[in-house]
Design an enzyme around this catalytic site. Structure first.
Site, short mmCIF file in Angstrom:
data_model
loop_
_atom_site.label_atom_id
_atom_site.label_comp_id
_atom_site.label_asym_id
_atom_site.label_seq_id
_atom_site.Cartn_x
_atom_site.Cartn_y
_atom_site.Cartn_z
N ASN A 174 0.85 -1.19 0.00
CA ASN A 174 0.00 0.00 0.00
C ASN A 174 0.89 1.24 0.00
O ASN A 174 1.97 1.24 0.58
CB ASN A 174 -0.90 0.05 1.23
CG ASN A 174 -1.94 1.16 1.08
OD1 ASN A 174 -2.83 1.07 0.23
ND2 ASN A 174 -1.81 2.22 1.86
N ASP A 289 -4.96 21.92 9.75
CA ASP A 289 -5.35 20.92 8.77
C ASP A 289 -6.14 21.50 7.59
O ASP A 289 -6.44 22.69 7.55
CB ASP A 289 -6.14 19.80 9.47
CG ASP A 289 -5.66 18.43 9.00
OD1 ASP A 289 -5.52 18.26 7.79
OD2 ASP A 289 -5.45 17.57 9.86
#
Ligand SMILES: Cc1cc2nc3c(=O)[nH]c(=O)nc-3n(C[C@H](O)[C@H](O)[C@H](O)COP(=O)(O)O)c2cc1C
Ligand SMILES: [Mn+2]
Length: 490
Positions: A174, A289
């Site tokens: 991944n 964020d």
């Protein structure tokens, strides 16, 4: 030809007047953010800070910092080497349309396409530029121009890494982009959120109980299609590097790591090798964020460095997130366009889809459908809440096929005209994005679907539904003919 590496892309950006070099000393602590923020907000170019410095540490970094490299539609098109992102969407559609061959001639016809698919598989190579310098001892992250992005951030963060792991269960690879907070010279946090590929691998390590450590390799900077593949919400068993090969139409070349059992792109600028440990969870954050708010402190595994390999003259690539729109809006836009064909494969009734920048992707998705049966809009909502990535969508607004989802004025006008809120809003409980700060619990909360389609008698709506106001064609023609005489042209 695909871009060989990041610098090949930098050269192209420069040639297209899409990159600005900044020779001045600019501080990795906050200053690069403020400069990039301003440039980002006026739709400006990619920035190559040639002399990033840290006043706090009293150093100038010998490594330049690239940022905002994918921060516009044009740069995304350059990154994917297309005239329009829709070209990539069409290639995805084409790929999905490959039917299994029936007769001999069908098989022969399909051969070139299958050969093309085969040519996208990652290729193992013996050596690559990322091995020009190999460091096993005296490792230190302090040599990299890692940014502190926003004032309340818990420290400096690597913001655009490709984090590579192998599933302890299936052995499959991944690749995900997960930020990494620097704790000290050899340790960082690994901020894979619980729904992501890396976190699932970490959980299998625990479940299998065959050891407490898991190898991790982190590549920073490569050709842009490979970098983009790390942010794509691909199904769990799809190798991001295979998809990168499809995007760039040339396989990703991989070299073996020095100290961990993983492979990394041979064309990378910098690779950090190391491991995470089930027994070493630490506080991560806060971090300014992409919601435009700080995400709060939480526990994540620590990443321990065992080796660093890099080019002789590496470029460090970074990005910042914050109040939208920023560079990641454009990355998300690419995701939206590339994934629409995948969504339509499962839901052919979906005509188009849009996630406005201010909705931060997971807060708002507008979907236009061709409605065919009672309750159709709710079926679509439920299906979207079952897709990887889109499962987090806090609010889904479903409109009819004649609504242009990219025109927010039209969406607001038509959608809000069409709803009886109590009847047309559907609440659903389920997993929510780990960055979600308003939900009742971390990672668990409610979502809302709005059925803003025309309501039908078969849905219990007995009143007549009005037509949208439109002038008739004959009158329009007559007015066209007299227009120039009316003296209204500016
Ligand atoms: C700039 C940027 C930073 C990101 N940072 C994180 C992060 O810190 N943690 C995380 O779980 N996802 C982060 N993401 C989102 C993941 O990269 C994205 O969900 C990706 O599909 C994950 O891959 P996976 O499904 O293979 O885990 C970030 C995305 C972007 C564009
Ligand atoms: Mn994945």
């Amino acid at each position: 030809m695909a871009y060989k590496d990041l610098r090949d892309f930098v050269i192209r950006l420069e040639r297209e007047d899409e990159l600005k070099r900044i020779p001045e000393e600019v501080d990795v602590d906050l200053e690069i953010t403020e400069v990039t923020y301003r440039v980002s907000k006026r739709g400006g170019p990619a920035l190559l800070f040639e002399t990033p410095r840290s006043a706090k540490d009293g150093v100038n970094f010998p490594i330049p910092l690239l940022i905002n490299a994918l921060g516009s539609k044009r740069r995304l098109e350059l990154a994917l080497q297309v005239d329009s992102i829709e070209d990539v969407a069409h290639r995805v559609e084409h790929l999905l349309d490959m039917k299994p061959p029936e007769g001999f001639f069908d098989k022969v016809k399909l051969l070139p396409k299958l050969a093309e698919m085969g040519s996208f598989f990652p290729k193992s190579v013996k050596d690559g530029p990322v091995k020009e310098v190999v460091e096993r001892d005296s490792l230190s992250l302090t040599r990299l121009p890692i940014m502190k992005c926003w004032p309340q951030d818990g420290g400096r963060f690597i913001t655009f890494p490709m984090v590579i792991t192998r599933s302890p269960k299936t052995g499959r690879r991944n690749v995900g982009c997960y930020r990494m907070q620097v704790y000290d010279e050899r340790t960082t946090a690994m901020h894979w959120q619980i729904h992501k590929g890396g976190a699932e691998h970490f959980r299998w390590l625990e479940r299998q109980g065959r050891g407490r450590r898991m190898d991790v390799a982190v590549a920073i900077g490569s050709d842009p299609a490979t970098m983009l593949s790390a942010i794509l919400p691909l199904p769990e068993d799809v190798d991001e590097f295979l998809f990168a090969g499809f995007l760039r139409q040339q396989p990703v070349e991989l070299v073996k790591c020095e100290t961990v059992d993983l492979e990394v792109p041979a064309n990378a600028e910098i690779v950090l090798e190391g491991y995470v440990d089930l027994d070493d969870l630490r506080t991560e954050g806060p971090f300014g964020d992409h919601t435009g708010y700080y995400s709060l402190e939480d526990k994540f595994p620590a990443f321990h460095l065992t080796a660093v390999t890099h080019r002789r003259d590496p470029i460090y690539v970074s990005t910042i997130v914050g109040p939208p729109p920023m560079e990641d809006y454009w990355m998300g836009y690419a995701v939206e366009r590339i994934f629409l064909p995948l969504m339509r494969k499962q839901m052919p009734e979906v005509v188009d889809m849009h996630m406005p920048a201010e909705g931060i992707f997971h807060n708002l998705m507008i979907v236009a459908i061709r409605k065919s049966y009672p309750g159709h809009a709710r079926k679509v909502m439920n299906a979207i809440w079952g897709l990887p990535g889109a499962m987090f969508t806090k609010c889904i607004v479903v409109v009819d096929h004649d609504v242009d989802v990219h025109n927010l004025r039209e969406v607001v006008w038509k959608a809000f005209n069409h709803i009886d809120p109590e009847r047309d809003i559907q609440f659903m409980l389920g997993p929510v994005d780990q960055l979600e700060h308003a939900s009742r619990l971390p990672n668990f909360g409610s979502k809302m679907g709005v059925d803003a389609t025309h309501k039908w008698p078969s849905e219990g709506f007995a009143r007549p539904w009005p037509d949208e106001i439109q002038m008739d064609a004959a009158t329009k023609q007559k007015v066209d003919a007299m227009w120039s005489k009316l003296g209204l042209e500016r």
